[in-house]
Structure formats: C-alpha cells, structure tokens
Design a protein around this motif. Structure first.
Motif, PDB file in Angstrom:
ATOM      1  N   HIS A  34       0.832  -1.208   0.000  1.00  0.00           N
ATOM      2  CA  HIS A  34       0.000   0.000   0.000  1.00  0.00           C
ATOM      3  C   HIS A  34       0.867   1.258   0.000  1.00  0.00           C
ATOM      4  O   HIS A  34       0.582   2.227  -0.737  1.00  0.00           O
ATOM      5  CB  HIS A  34      -0.923  -0.005   1.212  1.00  0.00           C
ATOM      6  CG  HIS A  34      -1.808   1.206   1.302  1.00  0.00           C
ATOM      7  ND1 HIS A  34      -2.932   1.376   0.527  1.00  0.00           N
ATOM      8  CD2 HIS A  34      -1.699   2.341   2.062  1.00  0.00           C
ATOM      9  CE1 HIS A  34      -3.494   2.536   0.798  1.00  0.00           C
ATOM     10  NE2 HIS A  34      -2.758   3.136   1.738  1.00  0.00           N
ATOM     11  N   LEU A  75       2.440   1.612  -3.424  1.00  0.00           N
ATOM     12  CA  LEU A  75       1.433   2.025  -4.409  1.00  0.00           C
ATOM     13  C   LEU A  75       1.123   3.509  -4.283  1.00  0.00           C
ATOM     14  O   LEU A  75       0.989   4.209  -5.296  1.00  0.00           O
ATOM     15  CB  LEU A  75       0.163   1.191  -4.206  1.00  0.00           C
ATOM     16  CG  LEU A  75      -1.009   1.517  -5.144  1.00  0.00           C
ATOM     17  CD1 LEU A  75      -0.617   1.284  -6.597  1.00  0.00           C
ATOM     18  CD2 LEU A  75      -2.230   0.672  -4.774  1.00  0.00           C
ATOM     19  N   SER A  76       1.029   3.995  -3.060  1.00  0.00           N
ATOM     20  CA  SER A  76       0.739   5.414  -2.850  1.00  0.00           C
ATOM     21  C   SER A  76       1.850   6.291  -3.433  1.00  0.00           C
ATOM     22  O   SER A  76       1.581   7.317  -4.082  1.00  0.00           O
ATOM     23  CB  SER A  76       0.580   5.701  -1.349  1.00  0.00           C
ATOM     24  OG  SER A  76      -0.515   4.982  -0.821  1.00  0.00           O
ATOM     25  N   TYR A 122       3.909   5.397  -5.850  1.00  0.00           N
ATOM     26  CA  TYR A 122       3.878   5.246  -7.301  1.00  0.00           C
ATOM     27  C   TYR A 122       2.818   6.146  -7.923  1.00  0.00           C
ATOM     28  O   TYR A 122       3.054   6.825  -8.927  1.00  0.00           O
ATOM     29  CB  TYR A 122       3.613   3.782  -7.650  1.00  0.00           C
ATOM     30  CG  TYR A 122       3.386   3.541  -9.122  1.00  0.00           C
ATOM     31  CD1 TYR A 122       4.439   3.586 -10.037  1.00  0.00           C
ATOM     32  CD2 TYR A 122       2.105   3.278  -9.607  1.00  0.00           C
ATOM     33  CE1 TYR A 122       4.220   3.368 -11.384  1.00  0.00           C
ATOM     34  CE2 TYR A 122       1.872   3.056 -10.952  1.00  0.00           C
ATOM     35  CZ  TYR A 122       2.938   3.105 -11.844  1.00  0.00           C
ATOM     36  OH  TYR A 122       2.721   2.898 -13.182  1.00  0.00           O
ATOM     37  N   LYS A 123       1.617   6.164  -7.306  1.00  0.00           N
ATOM     38  CA  LYS A 123       0.541   7.001  -7.836  1.00  0.00           C
ATOM     39  C   LYS A 123       0.883   8.488  -7.748  1.00  0.00           C
ATOM     40  O   LYS A 123       0.405   9.294  -8.550  1.00  0.00           O
ATOM     41  CB  LYS A 123      -0.758   6.724  -7.081  1.00  0.00           C
ATOM     42  CG  LYS A 123      -1.392   5.376  -7.411  1.00  0.00           C
ATOM     43  CD  LYS A 123      -2.697   5.179  -6.650  1.00  0.00           C
ATOM     44  CE  LYS A 123      -3.388   3.894  -7.059  1.00  0.00           C
ATOM     45  NZ  LYS A 123      -4.661   3.670  -6.317  1.00  0.00           N
ATOM     46  N   ALA A 124       1.725   8.816  -6.767  1.00  0.00           N
ATOM     47  CA  ALA A 124       2.135  10.216  -6.609  1.00  0.00           C
ATOM     48  C   ALA A 124       3.327  10.566  -7.499  1.00  0.00           C
ATOM     49  O   ALA A 124       3.832  11.690  -7.444  1.00  0.00           O
ATOM     50  CB  ALA A 124       2.484  10.488  -5.148  1.00  0.00           C
ATOM     51  N   GLY A 125       3.789   9.597  -8.303  1.00  0.00           N
ATOM     52  CA  GLY A 125       4.908   9.860  -9.208  1.00  0.00           C
ATOM     53  C   GLY A 125       6.255   9.902  -8.514  1.00  0.00           C
ATOM     54  O   GLY A 125       7.218  10.466  -9.049  1.00  0.00           O
TER      55      GLY A 125
END
Length: 552
Positions: free
Chosen positions: A165, A168-169, A171-174
């Motif tokens: 988790h 992933l957070s 990664y989603k934030a670049g």
C-alpha cells in the motif's frame, strides 16, 4: 568439550572441527597431534589416519562411507574422496538389548495445561479443522478461510499488504525516485500471539487444509489420503471438523467416516459433512459456514486443565541439517525422548531415508520380532522403490547438507538417528498410522520436511520438535512445530524462525542433558498455551500428503 574439535565416538576415525581450522594448523587432541594439510571448515571432519581407496570411514561408531581416493592423516573428507556406504542389516544379526529408564523424579509430578478429549488423549491446542476430500473444493476452503479468519480474529497481521500500500501510494504520486532510494521496511514487533483479538478465547484457531489429491490418482492414493485426513481429525489438538466433498471423487464421505472410527472407536468429536453436488455452491457454503460457527461456539466451552507429561506425544524431526546436528540438537531431542518415554509418554521418530546405516541398531532395540520385521520390510521396500528410479538413499543429502559437512547419507543418518535417543523401539508405524503404544515409535515417512511433519501430525503427535542447522520455516496446521537450532549463529541470524537454541552445547556452555531439560521446560509452556512457536506466529501451516512415490 575441546574448544576446537570433537570425536563423537571412541571408535571413529574422523574428528569434527568445531571452529574453522587453517591449513598447517597443529591440533592437539587425546594425547595426539594432527597437522592439517588443508583448511577444515567448521562442521567438517578430518581423518585420524591415512586411508586408501576402499578403506572404511567410521563416525558415530558406524560405517558411514569408504574412501575413493587416498586421504592423508589430518585431511578433510569430501564428496571427492569419500562415497556412501553402510552395514548390511537383518533379523539374523539381531543382538540382545537392555535399557534402564532415566531418573525422571524431577518431572514425575509436573503437568501441562491441556485440552482433555473424551477418548483419553490431551491436546496442546484446541483447533477446528476444515478439510476438502478432493482438490475441487480447495477454492471453497480458501473462501471460508478468508471469511472466518478475518471476522473472528485469526488472520495474520497484514504487514506486507501495508508495505505494498505504501509503495502504491508513492507510485501514484509519481515518486519513483523515492521508491528506488527507500530503505528496507522496518520489521514489526511480532512477539504477541494476537489471542486478545479472538472472538472465541478457548479456540486456538480454525485450520484450513488444501491439497491436490482425492481424484484422478490411484485408489491407493485416495485410501492413503483418507487415512491421513482421518488422522488429522483424530489428532488430540483438533476438537471438531468440517469436511467438504464434491460428490463424485474417489474418496467419499462415508469412507472418511469409516476410517475415522476404524482409527479411533471412541471418536465423538463434532464432524460436519457437506457435499456440493447436492445443490448450489451458495447452499453448500452458507450451510457449512453456519454449522461451523455453531461448532466453534461448542468447542469454545472446552477449557485447559492439568495433564501429566505422559499425555504428550512428541514428534522428532530434522531439516536443513548441518554438521552440528548430530552433535548438539539431535542428541538433545534424543535425551528428551528418553525422558518422555521414561515418564510413560510417546515419541515418534520419522524419516526412514535418514535411518540408512543405523538400521541394525534400531532392529536390536526393537524387542518385538514382528515389529522389527515390519521395520525391515518398510525400509527395504522404500529403498528398492528409490533405487528403481535411480535415486537411492545415498542421494539423500542436499547441497546445503553437503556444504555444511554431511558428506554421505550415512553420516547424515547416523546423526539424524540421535533424535531417537537410546530407549527401546516400542512400535513401527506406516505413514499416518496412529501412534498408540507408549514409548518410542518409528514412523515411515520421507525426509521431505513437510511430508514428514504432515505424517507425524496424522499419527497423533501434539508437539513436533524440529532441529535445523541451516534454518527451516516449516510449520504444521494442527501441531506446533518447535524449531531447535544446532548453533547459536543460526539462532541470532533467524530469530523469527528459531524457537530454541542448542548452540550452547557447541560453545561448551551446557551439557546435552542440561539443554534437554531447558527444552522440556519450554515444551511445558508451549503445550500449556503460554507461548506459541515462531511457525504459529508466522501462520506457517504446511500440509503436503505423501503420495507414496519416491520422495527422499
């Protein structure tokens, strides 16, 4: 104990290095001096006299191999200069045997807090078991597992899901650069047993088995599976069971019911049988879940009560063995086994491929001639089956075993057999055959860690002791598996796997008897539910039935 070397048996012609020894080093031992032509690593052995091709090598007082190359005095034995060999065995070579039970007065009145069953056995755990009769039901078993464990407080902490988790957070934030530069995640404190989260305080867990058998194999395979599952349901650590059947498989519900009663005529645990082909999957699952929940309510009424130590049935196993296994941890289990036997309890020694080379000693210790012949027959059939496919017992040592000093199967076996102590052999059992006779039983299993522990639990062990020199995380769904390290370096390197350390014997800090007594104190706490094993804490519920094919 000498700080650097050890001779295990007076008749041996090899000496064990307890520390790394350098080439050219002078070793003073038993009024003799050895000059080492080559370095000898810790756990490895060097010869006490020159050996020529065909000359015997002895360790633990038995033949463990023959030289294939000239070996100079002080030179280490290796796979290059030594090949496996062992003595022939048979009833015609049987020697008289006598044994004096240990003085167990210090343990005679000791008890553990266990779960008393109606058949007279005592569990160290109070489990509900969910099993499929065929692999077609694995999915349904896993759905039940997820539902029950999450809702009733038995699920493992979701530490790795939390790791994903967080990644992933990012990664989603670049934040790719942040991910690449991250330090390893901090290991959580997992010392608790999470019992405070349970809905049912007296139910130690709901255990869910899956397997790949029940249909498509031989009828013999299905019969063996039925015997094994019946053994698990009869295990004193199991209070009740839910059985899922598809309906058309070889192993039918009436067959498992008959086998349970055959093994244990006094069986009276709740047994819930469900068949999917009788209706829809939803009907099957909703009814199985409801009835299982009601069963949990009933077994939650069972409470721990004092039980004598002779109510213990202790399995004896090793895996990931090293050159110290037969010197420290395995003899500790042997002393503990003799203690339990002297108290009137039961111990079970498994792994027939790892008794290769010590068969005659075990035959001598088996007072009942018919049982000695049963051992000879099981060993002979197993060995012949392995040889028929080009994989005899001599091929048993793994690369890890060899690297850490177990050069031949006979060396490995002679050390492994030390787990069985010195008591008489009271019984000889085929795979998953119930252990009912007080004393030491020999159980025919592979050396394969999980197939062996699965077989021991199927035979009724309520604690399994598992020695390891390299580190093995094996556990069992219904039987706590205690990992005993042969050396303290391993204990310090893998504290989340190892439960008990026999390394102080190698370091000269404890005797075998002192270490065994400390281990028995630990077992009393474990059997009483005051602590859990690392395998239990990690949810290491390994279950692999032996299909009676060649498995070493």
């Amino acid at each position: 104990m000498n700080a650097r070397v050890l001779k295990v048996h007076p008749g041996d012609n090899v000496i064990v290095a307890l520390r790394n020894l350098s080439a050219g080093e002078h070793i003073e031992f038993e009024n003799d001096t050895y000059v080492l032509p080559y370095a000898v690593g810790a756990k490895h052995k060097f010869v006490t006299e020159d050996r020529q091709p065909g000359d015997p090598i002895t360790m633990y007082g038995v033949l463990v191999g023959k030289a294939t190359q000239p070996i100079r005095r002080g030179e280490p034995i290796t796979t290059f200069n030594l090949k496996h060999d062992s003595e022939h065995y048979g009833l015609d070579k049987k020697q008289p045997f006598s044994w004096k039970p240990l003085d167990v007065s210090n343990w005679q009145d000791r008890t553990f807090m266990g779960y008393h069953r109606a058949d007279g056995s005592v569990g160290t755990r109070n489990y509900w078991l969910v099993v499929p009769l065929v692999f077609c039901e694995n999915r349904n078993v896993l759905i039940m597992k997820d539902a029950f464990e999450r809702e009733l407080g038995y699920a493992q902490p979701e530490i790795y899901r939390e790791n994903v988790h967080e990644l992933l957070s990012l990664y989603k934030a670049g934040e790719m650069d942040v991910i690449k530069k991250m330090q390893p995640f901090i290991e959580p404190n997992q010392t608790g047993n999470h019992a405070q989260k349970r809905t049912f305080k007296n139910v130690d867990g709901i255990k869910f088995l899956t397997h790949e058998m029940g249909c498509g194999g031989t009828r013999q395979d299905s019969a063996y599976l039925g015997s094994l599952l019946a053994g698990f349901i009869n295990n004193p650590n199991v209070a009740g069971a839910t059985v899922l059947s598809l309906g058309c498989q070889h192993l039918q519900t009436d067959m498992i019911s008959v086998e349970i009663k055959r093994q244990n005529p006094k069986f009276d645990k709740p047994l819930l049988l469900f068949e999917q082909q009788a209706g829809t999957e939803y009907a099957l699952m909703s009814e199985a879940i409801k009835e299982t929940f009601l069963g949990l309510i009933e077994i939650n009424k069972i409470e721990r009560k004092p039980a004598p130590l002779n109510a213990l049935t202790v399995g004896l196993k090793c895996g990931g063995s090293d050159g110290f296994s037969g010197i420290s941890a395995n003899p500790v289990l042997g002393h503990l086994s003799d203690t339990i036997v002297s108290l009137g309890g039961k111990t079970v020694l498994a792994e027939f491929p790892e008794l290769n080379g010590v068969e005659q000693e075990l035959i001598n210790r088996t007072e009942d001639t018919a049982k000695a012949q049963k051992f000879i027959t099981l060993m002979g059939e197993y060995s012949a089956q392995a040889e028929a496919v080009g994989s005899g017992f001599d091929m048993n040592p793994s690369p890890g075993n060899i690297k850490d000093g177990l050069i031949t199967d006979a060396i490995k076996s002679a050390g492994a057999a030390k787990k069985g102590g010195t008591a008489p052999v009271a019984d000889v059992l085929d795979y998953a055959e119930p252990a009912t006779t007080p004393g030491l039983s020999l159980l025919c299993t592979p050396g394969n860690d999980v197939e062996a522990t699965t077989g021991m639990a199927g035979s009724g062990t309520n604690v399994i002791l598992f020695t390891t020199g390299l580190g093995t995380p094996t556990g069992n769904p219904v039987c706590p598996v205690v990992k005993v390290s042969t050396n303290t370096v391993l204990k310090n390197r893998m504290p989340d796997v190892i439960d008990f350390d026999s390394g102080p014997i190698i370091d000269g800090e404890q005797s075998i008897a002192q270490n065994a007594d400390a281990l028995l104190e630990y077992i009393i706490q474990l059997a009483s539910g005051e602590t859990i094993t690392q395998a239990e804490r990690l949810g290491q519920d390994d279950f692999i039935p032996w299909k009676r094919g060649v498995s070493l």
